[in-house]
Design a protein around this motif. Structure first.
Motif, PDB file in Angstrom:
ATOM      1  N   CYS A 104     -79.276 -12.694 -18.721  1.00 32.56           N
ATOM      2  CA  CYS A 104     -78.136 -12.034 -19.355  1.00 32.56           C
ATOM      3  C   CYS A 104     -77.383 -11.188 -18.329  1.00 32.56           C
ATOM      4  O   CYS A 104     -77.991 -10.590 -17.449  1.00 32.56           O
ATOM      5  CB  CYS A 104     -78.603 -11.105 -20.467  1.00 32.56           C
ATOM      6  SG  CYS A 104     -79.599 -11.900 -21.742  1.00 32.56           S
ATOM      7  N   TYR A 128     -74.158 -10.383 -22.138  1.00 31.95           N
ATOM      8  CA  TYR A 128     -73.849 -11.808 -22.303  1.00 31.95           C
ATOM      9  C   TYR A 128     -75.071 -12.658 -21.976  1.00 31.95           C
ATOM     10  O   TYR A 128     -75.631 -12.555 -20.887  1.00 31.95           O
ATOM     11  CB  TYR A 128     -72.697 -12.178 -21.376  1.00 31.95           C
ATOM     12  CG  TYR A 128     -72.414 -13.653 -21.264  1.00 31.95           C
ATOM     13  CD1 TYR A 128     -71.800 -14.342 -22.304  1.00 31.95           C
ATOM     14  CD2 TYR A 128     -72.758 -14.355 -20.115  1.00 31.95           C
ATOM     15  CE1 TYR A 128     -71.528 -15.699 -22.200  1.00 31.95           C
ATOM     16  CE2 TYR A 128     -72.486 -15.710 -19.995  1.00 31.95           C
ATOM     17  CZ  TYR A 128     -71.868 -16.376 -21.038  1.00 31.95           C
ATOM     18  OH  TYR A 128     -71.608 -17.718 -20.938  1.00 31.95           O
ATOM     19  N   VAL A 129     -75.490 -13.479 -22.927  1.00 36.01           N
ATOM     20  CA  VAL A 129     -76.600 -14.402 -22.703  1.00 36.01           C
ATOM     21  C   VAL A 129     -76.039 -15.622 -21.971  1.00 36.01           C
ATOM     22  O   VAL A 129     -75.338 -16.438 -22.569  1.00 36.01           O
ATOM     23  CB  VAL A 129     -77.264 -14.827 -24.030  1.00 36.01           C
ATOM     24  CG1 VAL A 129     -78.355 -15.870 -23.773  1.00 36.01           C
ATOM     25  CG2 VAL A 129     -77.827 -13.617 -24.761  1.00 36.01           C
ATOM     26  N   ASP A 130     -76.338 -15.731 -20.686  1.00 31.76           N
ATOM     27  CA  ASP A 130     -75.888 -16.900 -19.944  1.00 31.76           C
ATOM     28  C   ASP A 130     -76.694 -18.123 -20.348  1.00 31.76           C
ATOM     29  O   ASP A 130     -76.166 -19.191 -20.529  1.00 31.76           O
ATOM     30  CB  ASP A 130     -76.008 -16.682 -18.434  1.00 31.76           C
ATOM     31  CG  ASP A 130     -75.487 -17.882 -17.663  1.00 31.76           C
ATOM     32  OD1 ASP A 130     -74.254 -18.027 -17.585  1.00 31.76           O
ATOM     33  OD2 ASP A 130     -76.310 -18.690 -17.188  1.00 31.76           O
ATOM     34  N   TYR A 148     -85.798 -12.563 -27.083  1.00 30.43           N
ATOM     35  CA  TYR A 148     -84.646 -11.891 -27.678  1.00 30.43           C
ATOM     36  C   TYR A 148     -85.019 -10.490 -28.170  1.00 30.43           C
ATOM     37  O   TYR A 148     -84.238  -9.551 -28.025  1.00 30.43           O
ATOM     38  CB  TYR A 148     -84.049 -12.731 -28.803  1.00 30.43           C
ATOM     39  CG  TYR A 148     -82.841 -13.532 -28.358  1.00 30.43           C
ATOM     40  CD1 TYR A 148     -82.809 -14.160 -27.112  1.00 30.43           C
ATOM     41  CD2 TYR A 148     -81.742 -13.681 -29.176  1.00 30.43           C
ATOM     42  CE1 TYR A 148     -81.721 -14.896 -26.710  1.00 30.43           C
ATOM     43  CE2 TYR A 148     -80.633 -14.418 -28.785  1.00 30.43           C
ATOM     44  CZ  TYR A 148     -80.624 -15.016 -27.551  1.00 30.43           C
ATOM     45  OH  TYR A 148     -79.523 -15.729 -27.152  1.00 30.43           O
ATOM     46  N   VAL A 163     -74.288  -8.102 -28.229  1.00 30.96           N
ATOM     47  CA  VAL A 163     -74.804  -9.202 -27.412  1.00 30.96           C
ATOM     48  C   VAL A 163     -73.953 -10.419 -27.735  1.00 30.96           C
ATOM     49  O   VAL A 163     -73.638 -10.674 -28.899  1.00 30.96           O
ATOM     50  CB  VAL A 163     -76.296  -9.485 -27.720  1.00 30.96           C
ATOM     51  CG1 VAL A 163     -76.777 -10.723 -26.986  1.00 30.96           C
ATOM     52  CG2 VAL A 163     -77.147  -8.271 -27.350  1.00 30.96           C
ATOM     53  N   CYS A 165     -73.020 -14.748 -26.820  1.00 30.49           N
ATOM     54  CA  CYS A 165     -73.558 -16.002 -26.306  1.00 30.49           C
ATOM     55  C   CYS A 165     -72.693 -17.147 -26.804  1.00 30.49           C
ATOM     56  O   CYS A 165     -71.732 -16.929 -27.539  1.00 30.49           O
ATOM     57  CB  CYS A 165     -75.005 -16.213 -26.766  1.00 30.49           C
ATOM     58  SG  CYS A 165     -75.164 -16.485 -28.543  1.00 30.49           S
TER      59      CYS A 165
END
Length: 186
Positions: A104, A128-130, A148, A163, A165
């Motif tokens: 992230c 940001y969840v890459d 998570y 968050v 994604c």
């Protein structure tokens, strides 16, 4: 339950940089100030969550390659770059094997990615969840949920209230859709 922001306009669906045949759905989740009841209901597989080390890189790349239809390609150089940019980069291990990984970036990262930039244009502060990738060997054991849970706690500690994604909608990634829905992503 996490309240969230729902993005369902046609412009919110974009072609993936990995393939012109792929479309992604962008999601955001506002974090509550404290853990909620869903956290207590999770059945954990007793994974060990730790930071990514250099010795993990080859195995992470292999896990990513096995699931590349659901994520984007990544070699060791790309992985190193992501880890350098990341605010959160961890693996979950079971029986001394890497079962999953999560990377992230926060909203201040110098990251040139269409999806990241899309969120940056709309939100001032977020994590940001890459990518989150769970090895097929360990699917269904709630390893992703453990990662998570750890990541949400980390975001709270940083004072980040959101968050973000995305996941594939074409071809559909139904597992990711269901996974993110359980956490209130919309």
């Amino acid at each position: 339950y996490y309240g969230g922001v729902y993005f369902d306009r046609s412009r919110d669906r974009v072609a993936s940089t990995a393939s012109n045949k792929s479309e992604r759905k962008r999601l955001a989740c506002d974090l509550p100030k404290t853990a909620t009841n869903w956290h207590k209901a999770l059945v954990h597989a007793m994974a060990i969550i730790r930071g990514i080390s250099d010795k993990d890189l080859a195995q992470i790349v292999a896990i990513n390659a096995a699931e590349v239809a659901q994520t984007s390609p990544m070699d060791q150089d790309r992985l190193r770059f992501l880890i350098q940019q990341a605010r959160y980069s961890k693996v979950a291990t079971l029986d001394a094997q890497i079962a999953a990984f999560l990377i992230c970036l926060d909203s201040n990262a110098a990251y040139q990615n269409d999806n990241f930039v899309w969120f940056k244009d709309r939100f001032s502060s977020f994590l940001y969840v890459d990518r989150i990738v769970v090895s097929a060997t360990f699917a269904g054991q709630r390893i992703g949920s453990e990662l998570y849970t750890d990541m949400f706690a980390f975001a709270r500690q940083l004072g980040l209230g959101r968050v973000t994604c995305e996941y594939n909608i074409k071809p559909p990634n139904l597992a990711s859709r269901a996974f993110h829905k359980q956490f209130g992503f919309k």
